[in-house]
Scaffold this motif. Structure first.
Motif, PDB file in Angstrom:
ATOM      1  N   LEU A  21       0.834  -1.211   0.000  1.00  0.00           N
ATOM      2  CA  LEU A  21       0.000   0.000   0.000  1.00  0.00           C
ATOM      3  C   LEU A  21       0.869   1.262   0.000  1.00  0.00           C
ATOM      4  O   LEU A  21       0.567   2.231  -0.711  1.00  0.00           O
ATOM      5  N   ILE A  22       1.959   1.247   0.774  1.00  0.00           N
ATOM      6  CA  ILE A  22       2.818   2.443   0.828  1.00  0.00           C
ATOM      7  C   ILE A  22       3.460   2.692  -0.538  1.00  0.00           C
ATOM      8  O   ILE A  22       3.515   3.834  -1.019  1.00  0.00           O
ATOM      9  N   ILE A  23       3.895   1.621  -1.209  1.00  0.00           N
ATOM     10  CA  ILE A  23       4.512   1.796  -2.541  1.00  0.00           C
ATOM     11  C   ILE A  23       3.463   2.341  -3.519  1.00  0.00           C
ATOM     12  O   ILE A  23       3.722   3.274  -4.286  1.00  0.00           O
ATOM     13  N   PHE A  24       2.235   1.782  -3.460  1.00  0.00           N
ATOM     14  CA  PHE A  24       1.172   2.244  -4.359  1.00  0.00           C
ATOM     15  C   PHE A  24       0.778   3.692  -4.044  1.00  0.00           C
ATOM     16  O   PHE A  24       0.546   4.503  -4.953  1.00  0.00           O
ATOM     17  N   LEU A  25       0.739   4.024  -2.733  1.00  0.00           N
ATOM     18  CA  LEU A  25       0.403   5.404  -2.345  1.00  0.00           C
ATOM     19  C   LEU A  25       1.493   6.379  -2.795  1.00  0.00           C
ATOM     20  O   LEU A  25       1.203   7.512  -3.196  1.00  0.00           O
ATOM     21  N   ALA A  26       2.753   5.926  -2.744  1.00  0.00           N
ATOM     22  CA  ALA A  26       3.849   6.786  -3.205  1.00  0.00           C
ATOM     23  C   ALA A  26       3.713   7.023  -4.711  1.00  0.00           C
ATOM     24  O   ALA A  26       3.858   8.149  -5.206  1.00  0.00           O
ATOM     25  N   LEU A 124       6.345   8.985  11.784  1.00  0.00           N
ATOM     26  CA  LEU A 124       6.133   8.997  10.333  1.00  0.00           C
ATOM     27  C   LEU A 124       4.694   8.625   9.926  1.00  0.00           C
ATOM     28  O   LEU A 124       4.053   9.344   9.146  1.00  0.00           O
ATOM     29  N   VAL A 125       4.205   7.511  10.496  1.00  0.00           N
ATOM     30  CA  VAL A 125       2.837   7.087  10.144  1.00  0.00           C
ATOM     31  C   VAL A 125       1.816   8.135  10.605  1.00  0.00           C
ATOM     32  O   VAL A 125       0.983   8.574   9.795  1.00  0.00           O
ATOM     33  N   PRO A 126       1.892   8.621  11.882  1.00  0.00           N
ATOM     34  CA  PRO A 126       0.939   9.668  12.271  1.00  0.00           C
ATOM     35  C   PRO A 126       1.034  10.922  11.399  1.00  0.00           C
ATOM     36  O   PRO A 126       0.024  11.527  11.066  1.00  0.00           O
ATOM     37  N   LEU A 127       2.266  11.303  10.991  1.00  0.00           N
ATOM     38  CA  LEU A 127       2.413  12.481  10.124  1.00  0.00           C
ATOM     39  C   LEU A 127       1.632  12.286   8.815  1.00  0.00           C
ATOM     40  O   LEU A 127       0.875  13.166   8.382  1.00  0.00           O
ATOM     41  N   MET A 128       1.783  11.106   8.193  1.00  0.00           N
ATOM     42  CA  MET A 128       1.095  10.840   6.928  1.00  0.00           C
ATOM     43  C   MET A 128      -0.409  10.742   7.126  1.00  0.00           C
ATOM     44  O   MET A 128      -1.189  11.241   6.317  1.00  0.00           O
ATOM     45  N   VAL A 129      -0.806  10.082   8.234  1.00  0.00           N
ATOM     46  CA  VAL A 129      -2.241   9.880   8.484  1.00  0.00           C
ATOM     47  C   VAL A 129      -2.920  11.220   8.788  1.00  0.00           C
ATOM     48  O   VAL A 129      -3.952  11.562   8.192  1.00  0.00           O
ATOM     49  N   ILE A 130      -2.313  12.018   9.666  1.00  0.00           N
ATOM     50  CA  ILE A 130      -2.959  13.283  10.072  1.00  0.00           C
ATOM     51  C   ILE A 130      -3.007  14.257   8.892  1.00  0.00           C
ATOM     52  O   ILE A 130      -4.068  14.798   8.564  1.00  0.00           O
ATOM     53  N   THR A 131      -1.869  14.455   8.211  1.00  0.00           N
ATOM     54  CA  THR A 131      -1.885  15.388   7.068  1.00  0.00           C
ATOM     55  C   THR A 131      -2.787  14.834   5.958  1.00  0.00           C
ATOM     56  O   THR A 131      -3.492  15.592   5.297  1.00  0.00           O
ATOM     57  N   GLY A 132      -2.763  13.500   5.759  1.00  0.00           N
ATOM     58  CA  GLY A 132      -3.596  12.869   4.717  1.00  0.00           C
ATOM     59  C   GLY A 132      -5.071  13.065   4.995  1.00  0.00           C
ATOM     60  O   GLY A 132      -5.848  13.398   4.093  1.00  0.00           O
ATOM     61  N   ILE A 163       6.738  15.956   2.396  1.00  0.00           N
ATOM     62  CA  ILE A 163       7.984  15.703   3.149  1.00  0.00           C
ATOM     63  C   ILE A 163       7.904  14.310   3.787  1.00  0.00           C
ATOM     64  O   ILE A 163       8.842  13.505   3.707  1.00  0.00           O
ATOM     65  N   GLY A 164       6.732  14.005   4.371  1.00  0.00           N
ATOM     66  CA  GLY A 164       6.521  12.672   4.971  1.00  0.00           C
ATOM     67  C   GLY A 164       6.697  11.576   3.931  1.00  0.00           C
ATOM     68  O   GLY A 164       7.299  10.532   4.218  1.00  0.00           O
ATOM     69  N   ALA A 165       6.198  11.826   2.711  1.00  0.00           N
ATOM     70  CA  ALA A 165       6.312  10.823   1.638  1.00  0.00           C
ATOM     71  C   ALA A 165       7.783  10.580   1.291  1.00  0.00           C
ATOM     72  O   ALA A 165       8.209   9.435   1.133  1.00  0.00           O
ATOM     73  N   PHE A 166       8.582  11.643   1.221  1.00  0.00           N
ATOM     74  CA  PHE A 166      10.021  11.488   0.938  1.00  0.00           C
ATOM     75  C   PHE A 166      10.704  10.698   2.062  1.00  0.00           C
ATOM     76  O   PHE A 166      11.529   9.815   1.799  1.00  0.00           O
ATOM     77  N   ALA A 170      12.661   7.119   1.854  1.00  0.00           N
ATOM     78  CA  ALA A 170      14.030   6.938   2.377  1.00  0.00           C
ATOM     79  C   ALA A 170      14.043   5.753   3.356  1.00  0.00           C
ATOM     80  O   ALA A 170      14.939   4.903   3.309  1.00  0.00           O
ATOM     81  N   PHE A 171      13.011   5.712   4.219  1.00  0.00           N
ATOM     82  CA  PHE A 171      12.909   4.599   5.177  1.00  0.00           C
ATOM     83  C   PHE A 171      12.868   3.260   4.430  1.00  0.00           C
ATOM     84  O   PHE A 171      13.565   2.312   4.777  1.00  0.00           O
TER      85      PHE A 171
END
Ligand code: HEM
Length: 212
Positions: A21-26, A124-132, A163-166, A170-171
């Motif tokens: 899912l993360i690869i597809f979301l990227a 990282l996950v909360p950053l993506m979830v909250i901004t998303g 920024i979270g996506a980048f 990297a992770f």
């Protein structure tokens, strides 16, 4: 060596579906961002939204699983052997030295993995979830005529989400490299597919006693 069942069924399902899912979301996210053109903008937006709902569902299930099984304890950070682990990855590994820590059923993660994965889960996950989620519902009007999430600038949200996506990419790159540093380059990946890994027995027993 003893064959140990390290990764349970749900854990493996969660790990691989989260990765996919993360690869597809990227892929879809960076198309929305304007980096390339694969699905076309409208479809990329739709696919990104569908995949994000799937990831949100998976995250809820994973949180439930971590707490009901007690597996969250695997991520309690420790400074014990952290320095040795960093020295191993930056130097020892190239000199064919032994791993400074041993993997056991009760302690699957080395001190550096504990810290990294904890940062992944708590930052990282909360950053993506909250901004998303703010992005998803930006200026949506609910049934009480209240405008949701209008007090933030959309641009700020988009920049933070990007920024979270980048950082996530990297992770992912570092994570994939690290998985090749087991006994053989594919040992760790095989373990996450089958659930089983061959661990050294003597040290395993003494490590178990240490963690209890
Ligand atoms: C639960 C998780 C997520 C949610 C709710 C979410 C939601 C959104 C939304 C609503 C948009 C705007 C496009 C649209 O209206 O559909 C967007 C854009 C974007 N997303 Fe996500 N997303 C999530 C996870 C991810 C992940 C894991 C990545 C990458 C690894 C990612 C990368 C991006 C990028 C690069 C953009 C474009 C930002 C811009 O330039 O405006 N998203 N996301």
């Amino acid at each position: 060596m003893k064959r140990v069942y390290l990764y349970k069924k749900f854990e493996r399902f969660w790990h691989w579906s989260q990765a996919a899912l993360i690869i597809f979301l990227a892929l879809t996210g960076f198309e929305v961002h304007g980096s390339f053109n694969i699905f076309g903008f409208e479809k990329a937006v739709l696919f990104h939204r569908i995949a994000s709902y799937m990831l949100l569902t998976l995250i809820v299930l994973a949180i439930f699983w971590h707490f009901t099984t007690g597996e969250w304890k695997q991520y309690i950070p420790t400074l014990n052997k952290l320095k040795e682990q960093i020295q191993y990855y930056t130097k020892g590994i190239f000199l064919n030295e032994k791993h400074p820590t041993k993997k056991t059923e009760l302690s699957k993660l080395n001190p550096l993995q504990r810290l990294t994965y904890l940062g992944f889960k708590l930052f990282l996950v909360p950053l993506m979830v909250i901004t998303g989620i703010i992005y998803l519902f930006y200026k949506t009007i609910d049934k009480n005529d209240i405008v949701i999430a209008s007090s933030f600038e959309l641009k700020t949200i988009a920049v933070m989400h990007t920024i979270g996506a980048f950082l996530l990419i990297a992770f992912l790159i570092v994570h994939v490299y690290m998985t090749t540093t087991g006994h053989t380059p594919t040992t760790n990946i095989q373990a996450m597919v089958t659930g089983y890994e061959d661990l050294e027995t003597d040290e395993e027993e003494s490590d178990k006693k240490e963690t209890v």
